[in-house]
Every structure is written in C-alpha cells, then in structure tokens.
Scaffold this motif. Structure first.
Motif, PDB file in Angstrom:
ATOM      1  N   SER A 477      51.821  47.271  40.459  1.00 49.94           N
ATOM      2  CA  SER A 477      51.033  47.498  39.244  1.00 49.94           C
ATOM      3  C   SER A 477      49.640  46.926  39.461  1.00 49.94           C
ATOM      4  N   LEU A 478      48.647  47.633  38.942  1.00 50.13           N
ATOM      5  CA  LEU A 478      47.277  47.129  38.914  1.00 50.13           C
ATOM      6  C   LEU A 478      46.846  47.152  37.459  1.00 50.13           C
ATOM      7  N   LEU A 479      46.861  46.002  36.828  1.00 53.28           N
ATOM      8  CA  LEU A 479      46.573  45.912  35.403  1.00 53.28           C
ATOM      9  C   LEU A 479      45.075  45.715  35.206  1.00 53.28           C
ATOM     10  N   ARG A 480      44.412  46.805  34.811  1.00 54.70           N
ATOM     11  CA  ARG A 480      42.981  46.719  34.520  1.00 54.70           C
ATOM     12  C   ARG A 480      42.784  46.020  33.188  1.00 54.70           C
ATOM     13  N   ASN A 481      41.944  45.016  33.208  1.00 53.43           N
ATOM     14  CA  ASN A 481      41.630  44.238  32.011  1.00 53.43           C
ATOM     15  C   ASN A 481      40.452  44.881  31.291  1.00 53.43           C
ATOM     16  N   ASP A 482      40.704  45.339  30.082  1.00 48.73           N
ATOM     17  CA  ASP A 482      39.620  45.828  29.230  1.00 48.73           C
ATOM     18  C   ASP A 482      39.302  44.725  28.231  1.00 48.73           C
ATOM     19  N   ALA A 483      38.431  43.816  28.656  1.00 50.94           N
ATOM     20  CA  ALA A 483      38.107  42.642  27.846  1.00 50.94           C
ATOM     21  C   ALA A 483      37.181  43.021  26.711  1.00 50.94           C
ATOM     22  N   PRO A 484      37.272  42.322  25.587  1.00 49.94           N
ATOM     23  CA  PRO A 484      36.375  42.606  24.461  1.00 49.94           C
ATOM     24  C   PRO A 484      34.936  42.275  24.817  1.00 49.94           C
ATOM     25  N   ALA A 485      34.023  43.014  24.253  1.00 45.85           N
ATOM     26  CA  ALA A 485      32.600  42.772  24.503  1.00 45.85           C
ATOM     27  C   ALA A 485      32.131  41.546  23.717  1.00 45.85           C
ATOM     28  N   GLY A 486      31.038  40.976  24.160  1.00 45.49           N
ATOM     29  CA  GLY A 486      30.405  39.900  23.396  1.00 45.49           C
ATOM     30  C   GLY A 486      30.453  38.549  24.061  1.00 45.49           C
ATOM     31  N   ASN A 487      31.467  38.280  24.896  1.00 42.41           N
ATOM     32  CA  ASN A 487      31.548  36.996  25.586  1.00 42.41           C
ATOM     33  C   ASN A 487      30.899  37.089  26.955  1.00 42.41           C
ATOM     34  N   HIS A 488      30.342  35.963  27.394  1.00 39.98           N
ATOM     35  CA  HIS A 488      29.671  35.905  28.686  1.00 39.98           C
ATOM     36  C   HIS A 488      30.592  35.290  29.740  1.00 39.98           C
TER      37      HIS A 488
END
Length: 583
Positions: A477-488
């Motif tokens: 498995s390759l779990l792509r992380n779709d992180a929320p925008a706004g954090n640095h």
C-alpha cells in the motif's frame, strides 16, 4: 494542589493518577473537561494509490490461510530511500517465499520514483533481481561515505550487504565486507550506527530465534506454545531458543569486524530481537541502541563511550509492560510527542496488549504513559509498523500503526481474531493525549490487510508525509497523505563531513512559535523498515523556525530564522548549502 509548588500542571496530575483511572472508558467528567473532545479542525485523509503508482508486485510470504512454522508469519519491512540522489524518494520492498518454494516473480523490489506520482520497477536494471528468501529487515546508510545510500538486509538464512555503485546499480558485497556467516541465522532488526564516533557507520544486527526450519515443532494441541485458544498454530516464540545479537565495527576500508564479544553485545542473551533503532537516548552525544523484543524483555543498550555497551532497559523503564509483564514487542517509533525537546519511544505489541508510549526525561529515563495518553483501550490487533509522525503539519506528532494476524486459522473459529485488520491512527491532541480516528481519515486507514512493516516519507514532495506499507501476500500500500491546507512545515536534510555521510544518529531540535521538537536521523525504525531520512517538522501557523543540529560526533550547530515550507540542506561545518532538487 501541592501547597509547596502551587497548582499542579496537567502533566503532574496525569502522572499522579493510577493508570486504570485514565482509560477513556473510565474518565470522569472533570478529566473529560480537561482533555476536551477531539481537536477541532480538519485532519489528513489517506488514499491508497499503490496500484496507480505502479507498485503492483505482491510480496509472497507464507500461506495466507494457514502456517506451519513461525518463519512463515513474521513478514518483512520496506524502505523509502533516494538511491540515485535526485531528491525524490524511491521505494524498496522486501520479498518472501512460500514454504514449498519461491513463487515466480518473487523478489526484493526496487522502484524508481518518476517524479509524477508513479514508479518504475528497476529491480533487474539495478542488479537486485534474485529469487527471494525469507527476507526480514532492511536498514539504509552510506557505510563507505561515497555519497550514495547502501542497503543491508536480514534474512532467515544469510544476511546481505548491497553497495550502491552510484550509477543506479548495486553489488552484493556481503562476502567482501566480511559479513558472511556459515550458520543459518534468523535475522530480524538491523541498524547502521556510528557507535565509536569515528565517522564510519558500524552495523548492529538483532536476531529472532536460534532455530533450523527442519527441526521446528509443528502445530499441536499437546505441545505448549503450538496452539492459541485451543486452535493448533505455528509454534513459538516462547519455548524456542533465543538468538544473540551482533555488532560489527566498520574498518573504514569497506570491511567489517565482528566486535560482539569485546563490546559486550554477545553477553546479552535471552531475548527474541525484532526492530533495532539507534539514537542518543540520554543526550550525551553517543549513540545508544533500542531493540524491541517479542515476548521477552526489550533491550536498551547504553553506550559507554569506550566501544562497549551496557544493557539497562529494565532500570530505564522500557523492558516490560507497565505492570512488569512481558510484552510482544514488534515495532518502534521515536519522536517528541509532547514537544519537550526529548526523543520519546512508541512500541507496538501483540493482540490484547496496548501499544506502549514511553516518555523520555532527556536522561534516557522513560515513564510508561500509555494510559495517560489514551492509548490503553486499543488492543484488538497484533500491531507491527509504527511511527510518531506529524501528518497534518500542526506541529504535534501523531501516531500510526499497521496491524495483521499471525494466526489466520483463528478467524473461522473466533471472529474476534480476523485475518485482515485496519490501520490504526491516533491524532495528537496537543495536551499529551491522543484520540483514535477511523473512516474520517480516509479509505487508506480503514482498509483491511495483513500488514507488517511500514515506512514514512514524502514520496510526492508536496510537504506532507505519506506511508508505505508491506502487506503479506498482497502488493504494498502507498497511502498518499492529503493534508489540510493552512499549516506550515520545514524539512531538514543533513550531510555529515566529519560525521558519517548519512548523518545517522544526528539529533535535531526545531524551535517554532514558542515550541521545541526533537527528531533524529535513523537507519531503521517502524517494523524492520527504513524511513525518509529528510526530517519533516510540521509547524502549524509558525512563519519561521530555528534549527539546532547535534551531529553524531558530538558537535552542535544552530541556524536561526529559517523560512518555512521548504527543504533545508545542512552540511556539517559548512552550514546551509544548495541541496538536491525538491518540487
């Protein structure tokens, strides 16, 4: 309230309370008010993109429905590494076999990152295509300081060292390096580590059992440790002979010398060794080694600064469970979950045992804070790969665990022991506690597999950490992380000059928005796996950060006011330099 010190902090209160009182199912209304509900705001979502990315070769490892011997069930790790120095994480998957033979196409696999979300299988081109055996662990490091990362693999059988030739190919130099062994070993964990601070990476190898396949007992209701809840299963590890651990000193000329005896490592016996992680536990500038051990006390090998080690896991609080019980130690993650600038430990365990979280006071002394952190109730599965990783870049490391059974025979009789199990994800609340997430974290988390090793890295260079997972008898498995925008975020890549070129063992403190977080460059972690060597720090809303590097040689450097949302490459003694391509 303590009349001498004023109001207690949350941390003091948590440590004062008994563990049972802190299980979420038993929390009082006052404690619930203190902890609050789940942290507000969006979190990362994970999608398995392995098939579209071209990671399609299955890892055959024993029979998926029944197993006779323990050698079939442990599975293996995996790795993120940049083998060609192009700035993009490539993928290395360990292979396996079946008891009756090696299935066609079974091999360790190297996949080149095409920089567009896809990978190309370059195993044959790289010289790594060969029928797989019972491969176990992988550790990554530049043992000859030529600027290219090399691979060491453990096996049931003969371990192997592959030298990276710098032209996209590898050469098996096991014999040339002096690492051949005439006897069969059940290799498991391994880590490159510069234990003597001479600038060359030495090699520590843990072993699981001292057994031969031909003489192992078979499943039986009459033989202890050959059945589970009345069902015949593969035998062990209890009741089988433990193996010793090994340390090899790098001679600086491409060869190694076995120094297990003179270092004191050979005298440490009686534990079934799994994942090995090297880091400076007590912050004295010398590398220590932690080994997660199955059904036996785990090991904390403290560096004596003179080429020898002493084993102190029991007195340092990381050998046993909180009640003094033996634990099925599998995987290890290190990170700074509470942002106090010290490296804590997380260790995965067997089913009916909680994953353990151990808080480091900076002196290599650990407190078991599993219950206080809210991790005690989750004990349904056999847990393997793990990591303390900031997935949503809010500045607080989260916790991910992959799971999978070793007894596929149980499911038909006891539904509570399924063969396929989900990943476990715990969001850091920012107050020393975690909350478990499920389907809201995406289909990559709730999907069920029989997993073992996992590795963490930013394969698409988009500024968040993704997850590579070894699935037994399936493609990875390759779990792509779709992180929320706004954090640095900020990535730190280190290059040693006096220290080993890979900077393995370096400890970095990042200071941002009044916070401090510690991370370390490791050769192996999770479960028998190797992660992206670029240290990734989430920063929340912070707009800049100060970087403090403690090199493996013991020297330190500080770089203030670094810009965010970028990769910083730091070369020992030369400061910030132009690094490899990013984005």
């Amino acid at each position: 309230m303590n009349p001498k010190s004023g109001p207690w902090t949350r941390r003091q209160l948590l440590r004062a309370l008994p563990a049972a009182a802190l299980a979420p199912a038993l929390l009082s209304s006052e404690l619930l008010a203190m902890f609050g509900t789940a942290k507000p705001g969006p979190f990362s979502r994970f999608v398995d993109v392995a098939a579209n990315a071209g990671l399609t070769a299955p890892t055959f490892y024993g029979d998926p429905s029944k197993n006779i011997y323990i050698i079939e069930v442990n599975g293996a790790g995996c790795a993120f590494l940049d083998y060609d120095n192009d700035g993009w994480m490539d993928v290395f998957m360990l292979g396996g076999r079946r008891l009756e033979g090696v299935p066609p196409g079974s091999s360790n696999r190297l996949y080149h990152n095409n920089r567009d979300g896809t990978f190309t299988d370059v195993t044959e081109k790289a010289g790594l295509l060969e029928p797989a055996g019972w491969t176990s662990g992988v550790c990554v490091g530049d043992y000859n300081n030529d600027g290219f990362e090399d691979l060491f693999l453990t096996y049931y059988g003969q371990n192997r060292l592959y030298r990276n030739n710098g032209d996209g190919t590898f050469t098996d130099v096991t014999a040339k390096a002096g690492l051949l062994h005439p006897k069969t070993r059940f290799g498991s964990g391994c880590t490159f580590v510069d234990y003597n601070r001479d600038g060359f990476l030495d090699l520590f190898v843990s072993n699981y059992l001292d057994v031969e396949l031909e003489t192992l007992p078979k499943p039986s209701l009459q033989v202890p440790n050959c059945n589970y809840e009345g069902v015949p299963t593969n035998c062990g590890p209890m009741g089988l002979p433990a193996a010793r651990q090994f340390l090899y000193r790098n001679n600086g000329d491409g060869t190694f010398t076995d120094v297990s005896k003179e270092s004191g490592i050979a005298a440490i016996q009686g534990s079934f060794g799994f994942t090995a992680v090297a880091f400076d536990a007590d912050e004295d500038g010398w590398q220590d080694i932690y080994v997660a051990c199955d059904s036996t006390p785990s090991l904390m090998l403290m560096n004596n600064h003179d080429g020898t080690f002493r084993e102190e896991a029991l007195v340092r609080g990381v050998a046993l469970g909180s009640g003094g019980e033996l634990m099925g130690g599998m995987g290890v993650g290190i990170g700074d979950y509470d942002l106090d600038g010290h490296l804590d430990l997380v260790k995965t365990h067997f089913q009916n045992q909680s994953t353990g979280l151990y808080h480091n006071n900076g002196k290599g002394e650990f407190d078991d804070v599993t219950a206080q952190a809210g991790l005690s109730p989750e004990r349904r599965f056999i847990n393997w790969g793990t990591g303390l990783v900031d997935f949503d870049n809010d500045g607080y490391p989260d916790l991910l665990i992959v799971s999978g059974t070793v007894y596929p025979e149980l499911e038909h009789i006891y539904p509570k022991y399924p063969s396929l199990t989900p990943r476990l994800l715990f969001r850091n609340q920012g107050n020393g506690t975690f909350v478990e997430l499920g389907e809201e974290a995406g289909p990559g988390i709730s999907a069920k597999h029989t997993s073992r090793g996992c590795a963490f890295g930013d394969f698409d260079n988009d500024g968040d950490l993704d997850v590579l997972v070894m699935n037994r008898n399936e493609p990875p498995s390759l779990l792509r992380n779709d992180a929320p925008a706004g954090n640095h975020w900020l990535k730190v890549r280190l290059e040693g000059t006096v220290s080993n070129r890979s900077a393995i063992g370096a400890r970095v403190l990042l200071r941002y928005a009044g916070k401090v977080q510690a991370q370390s460059v490791t050769s192996q972690s999770s479960f028998l796996s190797a992660c992206d060597p670029r240290l990734h720090f989430g920063l929340g809303t912070a707009s800049m950060a100060d970087v403090e590097v403690h090199w493996p040689t013991g020297k330190s450097e500080t770089f203030k006011g670094q810009a965010v949302d970028t990769l910083v490459t730091i070369r020992e003694g030369q400061g910030i330099v132009k690094g490899r391509a990013f984005r």
